[in-house]
Design an enzyme around this catalytic site. Sequence first.
Site, PDB file in Angstrom:
ATOM      1  CE  LYS A 180      61.992   5.772 -74.069  1.00 35.59           C
ATOM      2  NZ  LYS A 180      62.093   4.825 -72.965  1.00 35.59           N
ATOM      3  CD  GLN A 226      73.915   6.652 -72.572  1.00 29.00           C
ATOM      4  OE1 GLN A 226      74.315   5.570 -72.166  1.00 29.00           O
ATOM      5  NE2 GLN A 226      73.057   7.388 -71.925  1.00 29.00           N
ATOM      6  CG  ASP A 258      65.487   7.884 -74.942  1.00 27.64           C
ATOM      7  OD1 ASP A 258      65.667   6.692 -74.619  1.00 27.64           O
ATOM      8  OD2 ASP A 258      65.484   8.821 -74.111  1.00 27.64           O
ATOM      9  CG  ASP A 310      75.029   7.097 -67.732  1.00 26.58           C
ATOM     10  OD1 ASP A 310      74.366   7.345 -66.702  1.00 26.58           O
ATOM     11  OD2 ASP A 310      74.558   6.517 -68.736  1.00 26.58           O
ATOM     12  CG  ASN A 311      74.525   2.406 -66.996  1.00 24.55           C
ATOM     13  OD1 ASN A 311      74.493   1.859 -65.890  1.00 24.55           O
ATOM     14  ND2 ASN A 311      73.442   2.748 -67.650  1.00 24.55           N
ATOM     15  CD  GLU A 339      74.753   5.360 -63.045  1.00 22.72           C
ATOM     16  OE1 GLU A 339      73.567   5.219 -62.745  1.00 22.72           O
ATOM     17  OE2 GLU A 339      75.211   4.982 -64.150  1.00 22.72           O
ATOM     18  CE  LYS A 373      65.281   8.714 -64.799  1.00 23.41           C
ATOM     19  NZ  LYS A 373      65.667   7.285 -64.880  1.00 23.41           N
ATOM     20  CE1 TYR A 374      62.927   9.485 -69.287  1.00 20.88           C
ATOM     21  CE2 TYR A 374      61.817   9.224 -67.171  1.00 20.88           C
ATOM     22  CZ  TYR A 374      62.668   8.745 -68.139  1.00 20.88           C
ATOM     23  OH  TYR A 374      63.275   7.518 -67.984  1.00 20.88           O
TER      24      TYR A 374
END
Lengths: 654, 654
Positions: free
Chosen positions: A241, A301, A336, A372-373, A401, A513-514
């Site tokens: 990204k 992930q 991504d 994460d998630n 999270e 983040k990017y």
Amino acid sequence: MVIEHVQPEIDGGYFPIKRIIGEKVKVTADIFADGHDQIRAALLFRKQGKEKWQFSPMSFVGNDRWSGEFTVEEIGIYEYTIEGWVDHLMTWLKDIQKRFQAQEKIKVDILSGIPLLERLTQQITLKGEKYISQLISRLKEEEHPEKLMAILQDKLLIVIIEENPLKNHKTRYPKELKVIVDRKKALFSAWYELFPRSCSPEINQQGTFLDCEKILPDIANLGFDILYFPPIHPIGMTHRKGKNNAITTQKGDPGSPWAIGDETGGHMAIHPQLGSLNDLHRLIKKAKEYGIEIALDLAFQCSRDHPYIKTHPEWFRWRADGTIQYAENPPKKYEDIVPFDFETGHWQELWQELKKITLYWVEQGIKIFRVDNPHTKPFLFWEWLIGQVKEKYPEVIFLSESFTRPKVMYRLAKIGFTQSYNYFTWRNTKYELTEYLNELTNTGVREYFRPNFWPNTPDILSEYLQLGGQSAFFIRFILAATLSSNYGIYGPPYERFINQAVSGKEEYLNSEKYEIKQWENKDIKESTRDFISRINQIRRENPALQMTNNLKFYHVDNDNLLYFGKFSEDLSDIILIVINLDPHYIQSGWVQVPLSEMGIKPDQPFLAQDLLGGDQYIWQGEYNYVELNPNILPAHILKIKKKLKKETDFDYFI
Amino acid sequence: MVIEHVQPEIDGGYFPIKRIIGEKVKVTADIFADGHDQIRAALLFRKQGKEKWQFSPMSFVGNDRWSGEFTVEEIGIYEYTIEGWVDHLMTWLKDIQKRFQAQEKIKVDILSGIPLLERLTQQITLKGEKYISQLISRLKEEEHPEKLMAILQDKLLIVIIEENPLKNHKTRYPKELKVIVDRKKALFSAWYELFPRSCSPEINQQGTFLDCEKILPDIANLGFDILYFPPIHPIGMTHRKGKNNAITTQKGDPGSPWAIGDETGGHMAIHPQLGSLNDLHRLIKKAKEYGIEIALDLAFQCSRDHPYIKTHPEWFRWRADGTIQYAENPPKKYEDIVPFDFETGHWQELWQELKKITLYWVEQGIKIFRVDNPHTKPFLFWEWLIGQVKEKYPEVIFLSESFTRPKVMYRLAKIGFTQSYNYFTWRNTKYELTEYLNELTNTGVREYFRPNFWPNTPDILSEYLQLGGQSAFFIRFILAATLSSNYGIYGPPYERFINQAVSGKEEYLNSEKYEIKQWENKDIKESTRDFISRINQIRRENPALQMTNNLKFYHVDNDNLLYFGKFSEDLSDIILIVINLDPHYIQSGWVQVPLSEMGIKPDQPFLAQDLLGGDQYIWQGEYNYVELNPNILPAHILKIKKKLKKETDFDYFI
């Protein structure tokens, strides 16, 4: 004997409750039997693995409810249960007493009880046995009611009976309930999140772990004790990204750290530009010297370039056209990122690998993870993983999270997560905060769900922060740090009051983040740092603020003021907090001071010392006035001192 | 899949809930899974003993809560549980829909789902299989998104998927929960208690079963459907109680019927002066013709002359001086009564004998028992006894006469008692009644505790009745008969407004427990009989009054007025009741009518027909005025009729 409605007990005892080391576990239950016999009960507890139970007597509360408590002394798992029994000796003694008071004959009834005393002699010391035997002879010989009564009222007899209960109809509660005991940081922690790649003091330079070392003193001065990094692994190139989540990248775009893995390595590798494993070890050690622990991200992930995709294609989902299934929640897309297929036939190998990853980082010295998630992976996986890790390393902390539906969030806490993100981020008004905090701290949820309050994260810049100016940042910070003993901020933009969002969203504009940021120290006001540092110091100095479930809301006649108290159990630390929720206007009101709870009489003046602003107020009686200007200081954190100096304290009074 | 917090479920499923035949069991639960897959759930139920479950689909309510229901059609025991599963086919269909709406390509995703459709063909009819196979071919051939979508939106496809769920991750709730299904009288009954020995029309004559036959028409006219007799067995002579509980008797004193047994017989014998077993059979038959069932007393205790004391001395407690232990709760004494020792080593023989007694009376045609003081006997005994009797005779009803602590009362209901005495007798004010009724009908208690409301009993003449004059008797009667669908009165003194108590106590002066009464019909006012008969008729004619848990309190601005509603589930019967709790003064107020619950618009006039007084009121809007004179009629029982005649209903309107 009936033992029922034991509290705490989560879902019929299927899940453990949570405590930190040194905390008390208070247990209550309905305990009763048919008829009029005297009953007694004890709380049984032990560290898991030990065979022998320890006993703690329970006492009668009222309406057949009994209460007892024990303290958990070591981290790990404790077990507890309850035992109740009928006490025929006590029943007999009370019965004789009633008869005596009603001026009835008691000799025959006394004789009826002697077999019970004889039973007692069989289970006590030789000395005690002798004593009771003598007492029995005296009871047999004596005829005069008053003298008989005097023998029975012997204090040593009562002590012996109390300490050597004759248990009839002994009943054990059929479940052994569990307590997960964590270290103190599980309940009392201040997190600071930053992207290590943005830590370079040089313009246009990627930050490294070595750069991070240099900002440790600042983090320590601010008073934080956990420094949390988003994923530190290599980042994939395919479908990377660009800035602001663009589908295509510009040259030099670093990609999202959550798109983990490239051909050089995956979840056990470190992004080459951040430094080496050795650098990380050094940072962990250095941080420790400053009282700071490093927390990492567990984001299970992959980027599309992760080595697993080649080595373990069976761990992923493939579409009918032979392409890999990337992450999406239609119509949202994360091109991504590729999720693992937890329903794969090869789930056992996958689970083992994820456990290996976790243990790898634990063995590098990381004992705190932000996960994460977790709600997009199976509950059973987490239950297994956390159980496996904590069996060997009970000190490890897992922060969930998960901002998903309430039942799912709570389930994740039940199956083992130590701390949890939650809806604080979107609770702004007095009604919302009161309702939500009552749900967290006054219902069964309090036993297993430890909230961690975050005013912002890299994913969330709330509308309140977007719209409320700098005061909003102060208000949300105090709320997070005082309502909850666990809290955190995504630090660099928070300290700088960054409030520009993608239009109509709660996403940061030009999100870190990017892209790599250069956070300039000159953009932080000294007063902001002082404020943060002061709040963290107040938290450290006041035990009442080191727990969450002691929260209690009180009345103030203004809906823009949130007013609550936190007391230590022994009342040695009494804190009352008033926060102006309105970032724009001065708000004032009359706060109702809970005098009787605090042990203060209505005619007794007391001192309310504002730990935040430094002012001190002499207050008296139930209603006292407060006024808060959000542009100066939006809150009082009042420490109550009950004893004011009096004339009798004056040196020359006598 | 997680299935948790199933409601109703008593104490983790250990105890059954209760329903009557034809009632619905509504079951709710939290049902969810990790991730974003579509889930579905069904309620499974069956009559105990049947192997096959019946399925009833559950529907999503909100916040991960699901709801389903089934109807219990037979008396006996039912079981229910829940099954949930992930529906990959539905997930796939919804996913395609989202993509289509977001104008994405869908062909590849459609192809990804075809294996699911193929799995579906394996579990449906040949016809369905053919249909789906054709549909698959069309999906493979078609390329145009809109046309693909049209194929998928085929209605028959949706029906086939709904009816033939592909269950992935199928999860069964691990417990099979139970429902005791009773006959209708368990929930809807009007009891009339009298001492048959006082039924003689002749002065100074002991009444008999034959005399009782003669008053059946009166009881039937009043509208009662259960006629309950205190114990009908021989009464002991030793330590027999005289008038007003005197320790010594005068010649002719009949003794308390609860001092059961003399040398002629015990619990299976009939007091010779009452008549023969044949007379009882005749009475039972005759009563049935009047729609009345005879209920007997199960009082498991003995007089000192009971044959058991000689034949089974091991069933009793003996004191150190060789005398038998009589009943007492120091300093209270019941010298004429000897309790069984349920802790005897020979408890098994004792229990079997008590079961034999119970079954003996069941086999004589008695299907309803009022059980004396069950809380002084072991819970396990009752659980066993009631279980044994109902296994063979599920129609038997046991009323628990227990006024002990709340937890013990509730326990007795949980272990099997069909109906229960309770604290209604001492709940007089609006606050007390509202609190208590909410506890009974709005908490978990409602699932297993069926209250039976008694304004008086031979043991209790409440202070409210002592002090409130005749109005008090009307008020308490309406409260009992409308708040609870089960109620009863100790009839003869109630109809005659007898309110003289032993000074300072709630005990009847010259209690019928210790003497034979001649109840004269001339002492009953015609208006009293009309009132009782009218209330019972209203109960019979209005289904809303034939249940208790549909009770809901509403607002009226006067604390002397109790105001509540009872609606049938389909709203075909809507009853609003206002009762003046003040026996002395006229009270008035504005009642708030729950228009939206009743399905009435604010601008729509409606009819409130007073079933008790006969008046009819045209009301409109939320607030309406009531005024109640306790000396005329202390209550309105308003039946709401939504539709008022309008001009359009007039014959010549068109």
